[in-house]
Scaffold this motif. Structure first.
Motif, PDB file in Angstrom:
ATOM      1  N   ALA A   1      30.687  34.916  34.317  1.00 26.62           N
ATOM      2  CA  ALA A   1      29.958  34.742  33.055  1.00 26.62           C
ATOM      3  C   ALA A   1      30.864  35.034  31.860  1.00 26.62           C
ATOM      4  O   ALA A   1      30.846  34.304  30.852  1.00 26.62           O
ATOM      5  CB  ALA A   1      28.738  35.656  33.032  1.00 26.62           C
ATOM      6  N   SER A   2      31.677  36.082  31.958  1.00 30.21           N
ATOM      7  CA  SER A   2      32.581  36.433  30.855  1.00 30.21           C
ATOM      8  C   SER A   2      33.676  35.396  30.681  1.00 30.21           C
ATOM      9  O   SER A   2      34.063  35.067  29.554  1.00 30.21           O
ATOM     10  CB  SER A   2      33.202  37.807  31.105  1.00 30.21           C
ATOM     11  OG  SER A   2      32.218  38.813  31.092  1.00 30.21           O
ATOM     12  N   LEU A   3      34.197  34.885  31.777  1.00 25.23           N
ATOM     13  CA  LEU A   3      35.240  33.861  31.696  1.00 25.23           C
ATOM     14  C   LEU A   3      34.747  32.667  30.896  1.00 25.23           C
ATOM     15  O   LEU A   3      35.435  32.173  29.992  1.00 25.23           O
ATOM     16  CB  LEU A   3      35.634  33.427  33.112  1.00 25.23           C
ATOM     17  CG  LEU A   3      36.771  32.416  33.229  1.00 25.23           C
ATOM     18  CD1 LEU A   3      38.097  33.036  32.836  1.00 25.23           C
ATOM     19  CD2 LEU A   3      36.853  31.873  34.657  1.00 25.23           C
ATOM     20  N   ARG A   4      33.552  32.214  31.181  1.00 21.88           N
ATOM     21  CA  ARG A   4      32.997  31.061  30.463  1.00 21.88           C
ATOM     22  C   ARG A   4      32.698  31.397  29.011  1.00 21.88           C
ATOM     23  O   ARG A   4      33.006  30.618  28.103  1.00 21.88           O
ATOM     24  CB  ARG A   4      31.715  30.589  31.144  1.00 21.88           C
ATOM     25  CG  ARG A   4      31.934  29.894  32.469  1.00 21.88           C
ATOM     26  CD  ARG A   4      30.699  29.119  32.880  1.00 21.88           C
ATOM     27  NE  ARG A   4      29.539  29.994  33.065  1.00 21.88           N
ATOM     28  CZ  ARG A   4      28.297  29.555  33.232  1.00 21.88           C
ATOM     29  NH1 ARG A   4      28.038  28.263  33.186  1.00 21.88           N
ATOM     30  NH2 ARG A   4      27.309  30.406  33.435  1.00 21.88           N
ATOM     31  N   ARG A   5      32.097  32.548  28.796  1.00 24.59           N
ATOM     32  CA  ARG A   5      31.649  32.916  27.451  1.00 24.59           C
ATOM     33  C   ARG A   5      32.817  33.178  26.502  1.00 24.59           C
ATOM     34  O   ARG A   5      32.808  32.740  25.349  1.00 24.59           O
ATOM     35  CB  ARG A   5      30.773  34.167  27.526  1.00 24.59           C
ATOM     36  CG  ARG A   5      30.186  34.590  26.174  1.00 24.59           C
ATOM     37  CD  ARG A   5      29.455  35.907  26.259  1.00 24.59           C
ATOM     38  NE  ARG A   5      30.376  37.054  26.339  1.00 24.59           N
ATOM     39  CZ  ARG A   5      30.595  37.759  27.434  1.00 24.59           C
ATOM     40  NH1 ARG A   5      29.976  37.461  28.563  1.00 24.59           N
ATOM     41  NH2 ARG A   5      31.443  38.777  27.420  1.00 24.59           N
ATOM     42  N   VAL A   6      33.835  33.860  26.990  1.00 20.62           N
ATOM     43  CA  VAL A   6      34.902  34.348  26.115  1.00 20.62           C
ATOM     44  C   VAL A   6      36.048  33.354  25.969  1.00 20.62           C
ATOM     45  O   VAL A   6      36.604  33.196  24.880  1.00 20.62           O
ATOM     46  CB  VAL A   6      35.447  35.695  26.655  1.00 20.62           C
ATOM     47  CG1 VAL A   6      36.640  36.175  25.828  1.00 20.62           C
ATOM     48  CG2 VAL A   6      34.341  36.750  26.661  1.00 20.62           C
ATOM     49  N   PHE A   7      36.400  32.640  27.042  1.00 19.91           N
ATOM     50  CA  PHE A   7      37.660  31.898  27.032  1.00 19.91           C
ATOM     51  C   PHE A   7      37.525  30.381  26.965  1.00 19.91           C
ATOM     52  O   PHE A   7      38.521  29.699  26.755  1.00 19.91           O
ATOM     53  CB  PHE A   7      38.493  32.272  28.268  1.00 19.91           C
ATOM     54  CG  PHE A   7      38.929  33.708  28.275  1.00 19.91           C
ATOM     55  CD1 PHE A   7      39.936  34.142  27.439  1.00 19.91           C
ATOM     56  CD2 PHE A   7      38.319  34.628  29.124  1.00 19.91           C
ATOM     57  CE1 PHE A   7      40.352  35.469  27.439  1.00 19.91           C
ATOM     58  CE2 PHE A   7      38.718  35.956  29.141  1.00 19.91           C
ATOM     59  CZ  PHE A   7      39.743  36.377  28.292  1.00 19.91           C
ATOM     60  N   ARG A   8      36.329  29.842  27.127  1.00 18.21           N
ATOM     61  CA  ARG A   8      36.178  28.394  27.041  1.00 18.21           C
ATOM     62  C   ARG A   8      36.441  27.948  25.612  1.00 18.21           C
ATOM     63  O   ARG A   8      35.922  28.519  24.655  1.00 18.21           O
ATOM     64  CB  ARG A   8      34.756  28.010  27.444  1.00 18.21           C
ATOM     65  CG  ARG A   8      34.586  26.513  27.706  1.00 18.21           C
ATOM     66  CD  ARG A   8      35.056  26.164  29.088  1.00 18.21           C
ATOM     67  NE  ARG A   8      34.675  24.785  29.431  1.00 18.21           N
ATOM     68  CZ  ARG A   8      35.540  23.814  29.662  1.00 18.21           C
ATOM     69  NH1 ARG A   8      36.840  24.051  29.574  1.00 18.21           N
ATOM     70  NH2 ARG A   8      35.131  22.600  29.986  1.00 18.21           N
ATOM     71  N   ASP A   9      37.256  26.905  25.448  1.00 18.68           N
ATOM     72  CA  ASP A   9      37.554  26.352  24.131  1.00 18.68           C
ATOM     73  C   ASP A   9      36.597  25.193  23.880  1.00 18.68           C
ATOM     74  O   ASP A   9      36.837  24.063  24.306  1.00 18.68           O
ATOM     75  CB  ASP A   9      39.010  25.883  24.071  1.00 18.68           C
ATOM     76  CG  ASP A   9      39.422  25.440  22.673  1.00 18.68           C
ATOM     77  OD1 ASP A   9      38.530  25.118  21.860  1.00 18.68           O
ATOM     78  OD2 ASP A   9      40.634  25.408  22.394  1.00 18.68           O
TER      79      ASP A   9
ATOM     80  N   ARG B   1      41.265  28.750  26.192  1.00 16.54           N
ATOM     81  CA  ARG B   1      42.219  29.470  25.348  1.00 16.54           C
ATOM     82  C   ARG B   1      42.977  30.485  26.183  1.00 16.54           C
ATOM     83  O   ARG B   1      42.458  31.035  27.167  1.00 16.54           O
ATOM     84  CB  ARG B   1      41.523  30.134  24.167  1.00 16.54           C
ATOM     85  CG  ARG B   1      40.473  31.167  24.484  1.00 16.54           C
ATOM     86  CD  ARG B   1      39.944  31.796  23.195  1.00 16.54           C
ATOM     87  NE  ARG B   1      39.593  30.806  22.201  1.00 16.54           N
ATOM     88  CZ  ARG B   1      38.368  30.290  22.052  1.00 16.54           C
ATOM     89  NH1 ARG B   1      37.393  30.677  22.858  1.00 16.54           N
ATOM     90  NH2 ARG B   1      38.129  29.404  21.120  1.00 16.54           N
ATOM     91  N   TYR B   2      44.186  30.763  25.769  1.00 13.69           N
ATOM     92  CA  TYR B   2      45.067  31.641  26.519  1.00 13.69           C
ATOM     93  C   TYR B   2      44.614  33.097  26.455  1.00 13.69           C
ATOM     94  O   TYR B   2      44.595  33.788  27.475  1.00 13.69           O
ATOM     95  CB  TYR B   2      46.493  31.513  25.976  1.00 13.69           C
ATOM     96  CG  TYR B   2      47.499  32.372  26.692  1.00 13.69           C
ATOM     97  CD1 TYR B   2      47.987  31.996  27.940  1.00 13.69           C
ATOM     98  CD2 TYR B   2      47.961  33.557  26.122  1.00 13.69           C
ATOM     99  CE1 TYR B   2      48.918  32.790  28.611  1.00 13.69           C
ATOM    100  CE2 TYR B   2      48.891  34.351  26.791  1.00 13.69           C
ATOM    101  CZ  TYR B   2      49.357  33.956  28.033  1.00 13.69           C
ATOM    102  OH  TYR B   2      50.265  34.749  28.688  1.00 13.69           O
ATOM    103  N   SER B   3      44.229  33.566  25.243  1.00 15.47           N
ATOM    104  CA  SER B   3      43.888  34.988  25.111  1.00 15.47           C
ATOM    105  C   SER B   3      42.961  35.222  23.931  1.00 15.47           C
ATOM    106  O   SER B   3      42.824  34.388  23.028  1.00 15.47           O
ATOM    107  CB  SER B   3      45.153  35.841  24.946  1.00 15.47           C
ATOM    108  OG  SER B   3      45.819  35.531  23.732  1.00 15.47           O
ATOM    109  N   VAL B   4      42.333  36.400  23.980  1.00 18.68           N
ATOM    110  CA  VAL B   4      41.541  36.904  22.855  1.00 18.68           C
ATOM    111  C   VAL B   4      42.069  38.288  22.496  1.00 18.68           C
ATOM    112  O   VAL B   4      42.812  38.901  23.267  1.00 18.68           O
ATOM    113  CB  VAL B   4      40.037  36.962  23.201  1.00 18.68           C
ATOM    114  CG1 VAL B   4      39.490  35.557  23.442  1.00 18.68           C
ATOM    115  CG2 VAL B   4      39.783  37.861  24.413  1.00 18.68           C
ATOM    116  N   ASP B   5      41.678  38.784  21.325  1.00 19.53           N
ATOM    117  CA  ASP B   5      42.187  40.080  20.889  1.00 19.53           C
ATOM    118  C   ASP B   5      41.351  41.222  21.486  1.00 19.53           C
ATOM    119  O   ASP B   5      40.482  41.005  22.341  1.00 19.53           O
ATOM    120  CB  ASP B   5      42.265  40.162  19.362  1.00 19.53           C
ATOM    121  CG  ASP B   5      40.904  40.137  18.667  1.00 19.53           C
ATOM    122  OD1 ASP B   5      39.855  40.334  19.340  1.00 19.53           O
ATOM    123  OD2 ASP B   5      40.872  39.953  17.433  1.00 19.53           O
ATOM    124  N   ALA B   6      41.607  42.433  21.016  1.00 17.33           N
ATOM    125  CA  ALA B   6      40.950  43.622  21.573  1.00 17.33           C
ATOM    126  C   ALA B   6      39.438  43.612  21.375  1.00 17.33           C
ATOM    127  O   ALA B   6      38.713  44.314  22.093  1.00 17.33           O
ATOM    128  CB  ALA B   6      41.554  44.883  20.958  1.00 17.33           C
TER     129      ALA B   6
END
Length: 370
Positions: free
Chosen positions: A87-95, A102-107
């Motif tokens: 769930a987090s992979l989809r929510r946070v990193f999907r462009d 996307r490669y990364s997000v910040d803190a």
């Protein structure tokens, strides 16, 4: 009955490694290694205290590797943790703007680096395949297939290779083709073929393997180089020769008749001769194309790939010895040592969230013992 089941020393080493993984490594990443507020694994933990290292980013690849690990780990707790990671992979990193990931997000989990990275995309395909097998969640299969389509449509070059990185809009190559992302794409497509479109993935895999043979195999050693042949300062990593052999031999029918099937055993033989330190000091990080050591660091992932290859080859005496040295040098009560020098001195004091993946793939290749 396998040799491991009749060799008490080897069987004990395998049992001990599995116990360490199950009782120390997995609980670590469901506990202090997991940012419960964001639903993401921390990038790294201090090897001495187990506390999270100062957070500057979270990478999609690291989240995907953790998803792969917990999708394959037994037990209800691991399954629930995999649900949350997916769930987090989809929510946070999907462009959602450009497609891809996307490669990364910040803190604070805000977009940081929108580079379209092949290595990242490959691990998302791998993780989604493993998670679908575990959960039968149809969304995982859909993401696996859509990400594969993106890779083929956007990353693939005219000569059958794949760019290592593209701009956020996929419009411009940022890094040329490289061995490592394409090796993990091979791994990902092998996993994807277990849950969907086996004939199509086999076609992609054979094309990829031929491109590797044409553009990356070093003629004198038969090793797969890190950069395209002819690149200045090119290097050979023994750990990657071991990793390639394990992948290709795991599904021999897919690669039957290809040049890579013939070259890899010779690459592994050369790597065992030149790239594994004497008296159990471990697998070296890299050599130049003449066999001179470029980096003598012993990284844990390369050791696990060596163990995996010894298991694939059925070299039980060498596996027993290597496992003994591995347990003695790289494992400790609180986890593992990521990097050692030739004298066994720790040169990296943290435990990255990406390393349990290598332990998991190693354990999957070891013979089952009771």
């Amino acid at each position: 009955m396998t040799a491991a089941q009749t060799n008490s020393s080897l069987a004990e080493h395998i049992r001990a490694l599995r116990e360490h993984f199950d009782s120390v490594v997995l609980p670590m990443w469901m506990g202090r290694g997991f940012n419960d507020a964001l639903g993401l694994p921390f990038e790294s933990l201090d090897a001495a205290t187990g506390a999270p290292v100062l957070v500057t980013r979270y990478r999609a690849m690291a989240c995907a590797r953790q998803l792969y690990v917990f999708a394959q780990a037994p037990g209800a707790a691991a399954g629930k943790h995999a649900d949350r990671l997916f769930a987090s992979l989809r929510r946070v990193f999907r462009d959602d703007t450009h497609g891809g990931w996307r490669y990364s997000v910040d803190a604070d989990a805000r977009p940081l680096d929108d580079t379209q990275d092949l290595y990242t995309h490959a691990f998302i395909v791998l993780a989604c395949a493993a998670y679908f097998q575990r959960s039968r969640n149809a969304d995982a299969r859909k993401l696996m297939l859509s990400t594969s389509l993106t890779i083929e449509a956007r990353f693939k070059s005219r000569d059958g290779l794949y760019y290592a990185a593209l701009s956020a809009d996929f419009g411009s190559p940022l890094r040329p083709p490289a061995q490592n992302p394409m090796m993990h794409l091979t791994e990902a497509y092998l996993a994807a073929a277990q849950v969907a479109e086996p004939a199509l993935y086999a076609q992609h895999l054979r094309s990829l393997a031929q491109a590797i043979s044409q553009f990356f195999v070093h003629p004198a050693t038969q090793c797969i180089s890190e950069a395209l042949q002819g690149s200045a300062g090119n290097r050979l990593e023994p750990g990657h020769q071991f990793e390639w052999l394990s992948l290709v031999q795991s599904t021999a029918d897919v690669f039957e008749g290809l040049d890579l099937v013939e070259s890899l055993p010779r690459a592994v033989q050369w790597s065992r001769l030149h790239g594994v330190g004497a008296t159990g000091t471990g697998v070296l990080a890299s050599l130049d194309e003449s066999g001179v050591v470029m980096d003598g660091t012993r990284r844990i992932w390369a050791q696990t790939e060596y163990l995996r290859t010894l298991a694939v080859l059925g070299d039980w005496p060498a596996l027993s010895d290597a496992l003994a040295h591995f347990r003695d040098r790289f494992l400790h009560a609180g986890g593992w040592h990521e990097c050692l020098d030739e004298n066994g001195v720790v040169t990296r004091a943290d435990m990255p969230s990406t390393s349990p993946y290598h332990l998991a793939t190693c354990l999957a290749a070891l013979p089952n013992v009771v």
